[in-house]
Structures are given as C-alpha cells and as structure tokens.
Scaffold this motif. Structure first.
Motif, PDB file in Angstrom:
ATOM      1  N   SER A 188      28.034  44.634  39.573  1.00 54.38           N
ATOM      2  CA  SER A 188      27.423  45.937  39.351  1.00 54.38           C
ATOM      3  C   SER A 188      28.318  46.810  38.481  1.00 54.38           C
ATOM      4  O   SER A 188      29.529  46.692  38.480  1.00 54.38           O
ATOM      5  CB  SER A 188      27.181  46.625  40.701  1.00 54.38           C
ATOM      6  OG  SER A 188      26.800  47.963  40.518  1.00 54.38           O
ATOM      7  N   THR A 189      27.666  47.689  37.723  1.00 54.33           N
ATOM      8  CA  THR A 189      28.430  48.615  36.903  1.00 54.33           C
ATOM      9  C   THR A 189      28.953  49.789  37.724  1.00 54.33           C
ATOM     10  O   THR A 189      29.741  50.581  37.226  1.00 54.33           O
ATOM     11  CB  THR A 189      27.550  49.153  35.763  1.00 54.33           C
ATOM     12  OG1 THR A 189      26.374  49.764  36.322  1.00 54.33           O
ATOM     13  CG2 THR A 189      27.135  48.024  34.832  1.00 54.33           C
ATOM     14  N   GLU A 190      28.502  49.919  38.992  1.00 53.14           N
ATOM     15  CA  GLU A 190      29.010  50.976  39.840  1.00 53.14           C
ATOM     16  C   GLU A 190      30.473  50.707  40.178  1.00 53.14           C
ATOM     17  O   GLU A 190      30.913  49.565  40.257  1.00 53.14           O
ATOM     18  CB  GLU A 190      28.188  51.070  41.122  1.00 53.14           C
ATOM     19  CG  GLU A 190      26.728  51.416  40.910  1.00 53.14           C
ATOM     20  CD  GLU A 190      25.972  51.412  42.222  1.00 53.14           C
ATOM     21  OE1 GLU A 190      26.222  52.307  43.058  1.00 53.14           O
ATOM     22  OE2 GLU A 190      25.160  50.499  42.409  1.00 53.14           O
ATOM     23  N   THR A 191      31.207  51.784  40.421  1.00 50.24           N
ATOM     24  CA  THR A 191      32.625  51.652  40.744  1.00 50.24           C
ATOM     25  C   THR A 191      32.782  51.022  42.122  1.00 50.24           C
ATOM     26  O   THR A 191      32.320  51.586  43.118  1.00 50.24           O
ATOM     27  CB  THR A 191      33.303  53.030  40.726  1.00 50.24           C
ATOM     28  OG1 THR A 191      33.080  53.632  39.461  1.00 50.24           O
ATOM     29  CG2 THR A 191      34.807  52.881  40.965  1.00 50.24           C
ATOM     30  N   ARG A 214      43.922  45.207  39.095  1.00 53.10           N
ATOM     31  CA  ARG A 214      42.518  45.346  39.464  1.00 53.10           C
ATOM     32  C   ARG A 214      42.175  46.755  39.953  1.00 53.10           C
ATOM     33  O   ARG A 214      40.995  47.086  40.080  1.00 53.10           O
ATOM     34  CB  ARG A 214      42.157  44.313  40.530  1.00 53.10           C
ATOM     35  CG  ARG A 214      42.060  42.905  39.980  1.00 53.10           C
ATOM     36  CD  ARG A 214      41.132  42.852  38.760  1.00 53.10           C
ATOM     37  NE  ARG A 214      41.014  41.533  38.200  1.00 53.10           N
ATOM     38  CZ  ARG A 214      40.069  40.660  38.551  1.00 53.10           C
ATOM     39  NH1 ARG A 214      39.164  40.990  39.452  1.00 53.10           N
ATOM     40  NH2 ARG A 214      40.028  39.476  37.976  1.00 53.10           N
ATOM     41  N   THR A 215      43.164  47.552  40.263  1.00 53.34           N
ATOM     42  CA  THR A 215      42.864  48.916  40.712  1.00 53.34           C
ATOM     43  C   THR A 215      42.396  49.806  39.567  1.00 53.34           C
ATOM     44  O   THR A 215      41.854  50.883  39.806  1.00 53.34           O
ATOM     45  CB  THR A 215      44.099  49.570  41.375  1.00 53.34           C
ATOM     46  OG1 THR A 215      45.178  49.666  40.422  1.00 53.34           O
ATOM     47  CG2 THR A 215      44.559  48.770  42.574  1.00 53.34           C
ATOM     48  N   GLU A 216      42.588  49.355  38.343  1.00 59.77           N
ATOM     49  CA  GLU A 216      42.110  50.126  37.189  1.00 59.77           C
ATOM     50  C   GLU A 216      40.590  50.180  37.229  1.00 59.77           C
ATOM     51  O   GLU A 216      39.911  49.162  37.163  1.00 59.77           O
ATOM     52  CB  GLU A 216      42.567  49.453  35.894  1.00 59.77           C
ATOM     53  CG  GLU A 216      42.392  50.302  34.647  1.00 59.77           C
ATOM     54  CD  GLU A 216      43.523  51.276  34.445  1.00 59.77           C
ATOM     55  OE1 GLU A 216      43.228  52.486  34.417  1.00 59.77           O
ATOM     56  OE2 GLU A 216      44.682  50.843  34.315  1.00 59.77           O
ATOM     57  N   ARG A 230      37.116  52.328  42.786  1.00 57.70           N
ATOM     58  CA  ARG A 230      37.047  53.533  43.605  1.00 57.70           C
ATOM     59  C   ARG A 230      38.181  53.556  44.612  1.00 57.70           C
ATOM     60  O   ARG A 230      38.757  54.614  44.917  1.00 57.70           O
ATOM     61  CB  ARG A 230      35.703  53.614  44.338  1.00 57.70           C
ATOM     62  CG  ARG A 230      35.579  54.857  45.223  1.00 57.70           C
ATOM     63  CD  ARG A 230      34.319  54.859  46.058  1.00 57.70           C
ATOM     64  NE  ARG A 230      34.259  56.078  46.853  1.00 57.70           N
ATOM     65  CZ  ARG A 230      33.595  57.163  46.496  1.00 57.70           C
ATOM     66  NH1 ARG A 230      32.913  57.177  45.365  1.00 57.70           N
ATOM     67  NH2 ARG A 230      33.598  58.232  47.264  1.00 57.70           N
ATOM     68  N   MET A 231      38.524  52.387  45.143  1.00 56.47           N
ATOM     69  CA  MET A 231      39.543  52.271  46.187  1.00 56.47           C
ATOM     70  C   MET A 231      39.908  50.803  46.317  1.00 56.47           C
ATOM     71  O   MET A 231      39.092  49.927  46.034  1.00 56.47           O
ATOM     72  CB  MET A 231      38.962  52.785  47.526  1.00 56.47           C
ATOM     73  CG  MET A 231      39.883  52.702  48.726  1.00 56.47           C
ATOM     74  SD  MET A 231      38.982  53.071  50.293  1.00 56.47           S
ATOM     75  CE  MET A 231      38.321  54.711  49.961  1.00 56.47           C
ATOM     76  N   ILE A 232      41.128  50.519  46.734  1.00 52.67           N
ATOM     77  CA  ILE A 232      41.501  49.159  47.097  1.00 52.67           C
ATOM     78  C   ILE A 232      41.967  49.173  48.543  1.00 52.67           C
ATOM     79  O   ILE A 232      42.656  50.102  48.979  1.00 52.67           O
ATOM     80  CB  ILE A 232      42.580  48.568  46.165  1.00 52.67           C
ATOM     81  CG1 ILE A 232      42.785  47.091  46.490  1.00 52.67           C
ATOM     82  CG2 ILE A 232      43.897  49.346  46.231  1.00 52.67           C
ATOM     83  CD1 ILE A 232      43.556  46.324  45.423  1.00 52.67           C
ATOM     84  N   VAL A 233      41.549  48.158  49.288  1.00 51.36           N
ATOM     85  CA  VAL A 233      41.843  48.075  50.713  1.00 51.36           C
ATOM     86  C   VAL A 233      42.604  46.789  50.983  1.00 51.36           C
ATOM     87  O   VAL A 233      42.181  45.704  50.559  1.00 51.36           O
ATOM     88  CB  VAL A 233      40.547  48.095  51.551  1.00 51.36           C
ATOM     89  CG1 VAL A 233      40.876  48.119  53.041  1.00 51.36           C
ATOM     90  CG2 VAL A 233      39.675  49.291  51.172  1.00 51.36           C
ATOM     91  N   ALA A 290      49.380  51.699  42.210  1.00 56.51           N
ATOM     92  CA  ALA A 290      47.937  51.530  42.022  1.00 56.51           C
ATOM     93  C   ALA A 290      47.334  52.667  41.207  1.00 56.51           C
ATOM     94  O   ALA A 290      47.813  53.797  41.223  1.00 56.51           O
ATOM     95  CB  ALA A 290      47.247  51.434  43.378  1.00 56.51           C
ATOM     96  N   HIS A 291      46.250  52.355  40.501  1.00 53.19           N
ATOM     97  CA  HIS A 291      45.549  53.339  39.671  1.00 53.19           C
ATOM     98  C   HIS A 291      44.419  54.020  40.434  1.00 53.19           C
ATOM     99  O   HIS A 291      43.736  54.888  39.873  1.00 53.19           O
ATOM    100  CB  HIS A 291      44.973  52.651  38.428  1.00 53.19           C
ATOM    101  CG  HIS A 291      45.992  51.943  37.603  1.00 53.19           C
ATOM    102  ND1 HIS A 291      46.802  52.588  36.689  1.00 53.19           N
ATOM    103  CD2 HIS A 291      46.352  50.636  37.562  1.00 53.19           C
ATOM    104  CE1 HIS A 291      47.600  51.701  36.103  1.00 53.19           C
ATOM    105  NE2 HIS A 291      47.350  50.517  36.622  1.00 53.19           N
ATOM    106  N   CYS A 292      44.185  53.633  41.670  1.00 47.00           N
ATOM    107  CA  CYS A 292      43.119  54.217  42.482  1.00 47.00           C
ATOM    108  C   CYS A 292      43.660  54.426  43.898  1.00 47.00           C
ATOM    109  O   CYS A 292      44.753  53.956  44.221  1.00 47.00           O
ATOM    110  CB  CYS A 292      41.892  53.300  42.501  1.00 47.00           C
ATOM    111  SG  CYS A 292      42.130  51.775  43.445  1.00 47.00           S
ATOM    112  N   PRO A 293      42.922  55.131  44.754  1.00 44.51           N
ATOM    113  CA  PRO A 293      43.375  55.284  46.142  1.00 44.51           C
ATOM    114  C   PRO A 293      43.582  53.931  46.819  1.00 44.51           C
ATOM    115  O   PRO A 293      42.864  52.963  46.554  1.00 44.51           O
ATOM    116  CB  PRO A 293      42.231  56.066  46.792  1.00 44.51           C
ATOM    117  CG  PRO A 293      41.645  56.855  45.662  1.00 44.51           C
ATOM    118  CD  PRO A 293      41.717  55.943  44.467  1.00 44.51           C
ATOM    119  N   VAL A 294      44.570  53.880  47.704  1.00 44.45           N
ATOM    120  CA  VAL A 294      44.928  52.652  48.407  1.00 44.45           C
ATOM    121  C   VAL A 294      44.760  52.873  49.909  1.00 44.45           C
ATOM    122  O   VAL A 294      45.350  53.792  50.475  1.00 44.45           O
ATOM    123  CB  VAL A 294      46.391  52.252  48.118  1.00 44.45           C
ATOM    124  CG1 VAL A 294      46.773  50.992  48.901  1.00 44.45           C
ATOM    125  CG2 VAL A 294      46.613  52.054  46.628  1.00 44.45           C
TER     126      VAL A 294
END
Length: 296
Positions: free
Chosen positions: A2-5, A106-108, A111-114, A139-143
């Motif tokens: 999906s193109t969604e984040t 992959r965080t680029e 929305r978030m990485i868990v 990371a480039h996104c919330p962790v």
C-alpha cells in the motif's frame, strides 16, 4: 505494498517479538494504517559473530524456511490480536541483511517501527538490546519498544497514555504522537513534566510555589494547540519535582503507553539523556514510544 504510511514490526519469532507484533497490529488497526512485518535473515545473529565457515546453500535454505514460518506465525498473531477491531492490511517481507542498519534504513518513510525485547537481564540474538538502542538513536520515525512480559489485555487497554515533557525543542513530536495515540485508543492523556531545578533543596523549598507555577505554565504551553486538534482527549497535567527516570518508570506501571521525545540524531532530549534513556528502555513497565520529529 500500500502507498499508505505503514507501521513496521521487526519479527524474529521470539516471545518478545510476538508481543510486539500483537501491539503493532492493534496500533495499525486503530490508526487505519497498513502493518508491514519484516523478518531479516541475519546470519551473524543466527549463527554467531564467531563463525569461521561460510554458510552453505543448505544453511540458507534452512534460514529461509524458518523465516517463512516466522512470518506466517506473525500474520496469525496479528490477525488474532485485531479480531475485535478489524485487521489492518498486512504485508510481509524477508531479506538477507544485517539487522540493525537495515531496520534503521526501513524507518525512512514509516509511521512507526515496533521491536520486541526479552525479559530484563537476558539477551536475544536479533531484535533486542543493542538494536532497540540503535533505533532509539538513529531511526527516522517513532520507535516503539515492547517487552516480552508486557500484557496487552482488555484492562491494560483502558489505562492512559503518558507523555514525558521537559520543555525543550524535542517535545512537540512527542506531544503530537501522544495525543494521536490517546485519541485513537479512546483513553486519557497524562502529560507529565518532571523537573529538578539547579538550586539547592532549601532554596527550592523557599520558592516552591513560584517554581511550580512556572513549570505548570511551561507544561501548558507545550500542550497548546494539540487539544484543539484532539478535542475528545481528556488531558491530565502533572508537575513533579523528582528524577525523571524514577518517576516516569513508576508512572509506566499504570499506563498502556509511555511517550518521550528525542533531540536530533545524537540522542535523547536533556530530560532523557544518557542513563535515563537506558533506564526507560530497559525498565519501563509499558510499551515505550520514542519520538524525534513532529507528526500531523
């Protein structure tokens, strides 16, 4: 895909990873965003850094077979965890790489990485300890860091989201994320400003009323604007003179999520610098969300 984040969950088949997958799946469902399950075939993690012989084709085949099984089980867990609220679109990926740098890359755009971790005092070869620390710094996104022993049952899901605020430029992203999480989960938001002034104890006592008022104003300013975007979220403000790591750790026992901010790519904000960041990564009793940039 999906193109969604998406929300990305690092998957390695460990108990800690299983809990992280379930948490990530529910979070993705609540936000209406896809879930991307990523399993990395990390030969060093699986066979150890001391291996001297190159892996054979048979070794790689076994790694791939295990990886497919891990991802299939993760899809089942994600589906089961979201049965009551609707399962989000789930995508899976497996690739040979080194775990830490690959997850950071992959965080680029995510929305978030868990990621999951094992119980305190133990080590896990792939997605534990050092990996969560690397993600927290780079990371480039919330962790989001979710521990193996954490419960995700219905009672826990009624608990508030807590955000730690120190009044620095690192706060806006954490506050925005905390409001979004509380809104999506339909729970209260507890905004905590923990501070220790530079004065001696007696001097603090002499001006405690004035100091508390100043810190409360700072906290209110940090929340300004976010309440209008999330009018359904009930906000509870707390101003406390204490050690940030001690108080936030204590408050995490009665929360479903603890949100903190970070400054730049070099480390945490002043409140959460050095030993405090490590204390919360290792010791928080609820999932910990580390946020670097403001989100919409």
């Amino acid at each position: 895909m999906s193109t969604e984040t998406p929300i990305i969950a690092g998957v390695d088949g460990s108990p800690g990873s299983d809990v992280a997958v379930a948490w990530a799946a529910r979070t993705a469902a609540l936000h209406g965003t896809p879930l991307h399950l990523l399993h990395i075939l990390d030969a060093t993690a699986d066979y150890g850094p001391g291996m001297t012989e190159p892996l054979t084709a048979t070794d790689y085949t076994r790694l791939e077979e295990h990886g497919r099984w891990v991802l299939a089980e993760a899809v089942k867990l994600a589906t089961e965890a979201t049965g009551d609220i609707g399962t989000p679109p789930i995508h899976t990926e497996m690739l040979p790489a080194v775990t830490g740098p690959t997850l950071v890359d992959r965080t680029e755009g995510a929305r978030m990485i868990v990621v999951g971790t094992r119980k305190r005092g133990t080590l896990r070869r792939a997605l534990l300890g050092s990996v969560s620390s690397v993600l927290a710094r780079r990371a480039h996104c919330p962790v989001a860091v979710v521990k193996e022993e954490m419960s995700l049952d219905a009672e826990v899901r009624t608990r508030p989201v807590i955000v730690g605020i120190d009044g620095t430029g690192a706060d806006p992203g954490a506050v925005a994320a905390a409001f979004a999480e509380a809104d999506a989960r339909g729970v209260d938001l507890v905004a905590v400003h923990v501070w220790i002034g530079p004065e001696l104890v007696e001097q603090v006592r002499e001006r405690e009323t004035e100091a508390d008022h100043e810190e409360d104003v700072l906290l209110a300013e940090s929340l300004a604007g976010h309440r209008e975007r999330h009018p359904d979220v009930t906000v509870i403000r707390e101003v406390v003179r204490d050690r940030p790591e001690r108080y936030l750790h204590e408050r995490s026992r009665d929360a479903q999520l603890l949100v903190v901010g970070s400054r730049g790519r070099g480390g945490f904000a002043s409140m959460l610098f050095g030993s405090t960041s490590q204390a919360l990564l290792l010791g928080a009793d609820c999932p910990l969300l580390i946020v670097r940039e403001a989100i919409d």
